[in-house]
Design a protein around this motif. Structure first.
Motif: not given
Length: 98
Positions: A1-23
């Motif tokens: 699997m390939e590493k997600l871009t910052e934009a892709e991470i932000q988009e996926k965070l909108t579909t995973t409530p209660n999960w937060k990005l750290t470091d």
């Protein structure tokens, strides 16, 4: 699997409530349980699922609070698999919380 871009991470965070990005390379969520053994049951379910897909979270158990952290070492960051598992862990939580 390939590493997600910052934009892709932000988009996926909108579909995973209660999960937060750290470091900038982890997603993390804390799960609170009404009883210690419910948290342990959840951790066992997480462990079984993680073994099935060979992708394992960091797990911290603090009495009735379980913290999960995910990243993909081989990709040196977050992948779609991390977010897929986050959603599945959330489903396990809802089943045990009932």
């Amino acid at each position: 699997m390939e590493k997600l871009t910052e934009a892709e991470i932000q988009e996926k965070l909108t579909t995973t409530p209660n999960w937060k990005l750290t470091d900038e390379k982890w997603i993390e969520r804390k799960y609170r349980f009404s009883a210690f053994l419910n948290g342990i049951e959840f951790v066992q379910s997480v462990a079984n699922l993680s073994e099935e897909v060979n992708h394992h979270p960091f797990i911290a158990i603090d009495y009735k609070l379980v913290t999960l952290k995910l990243t993909s070492w081989h990709a040196k960051g977050l992948t779609a698999l991390d977010f897929d598992l986050a959603k599945q862990y959330d489903e396990l939580f809802l089943q045990i919380k009932k």
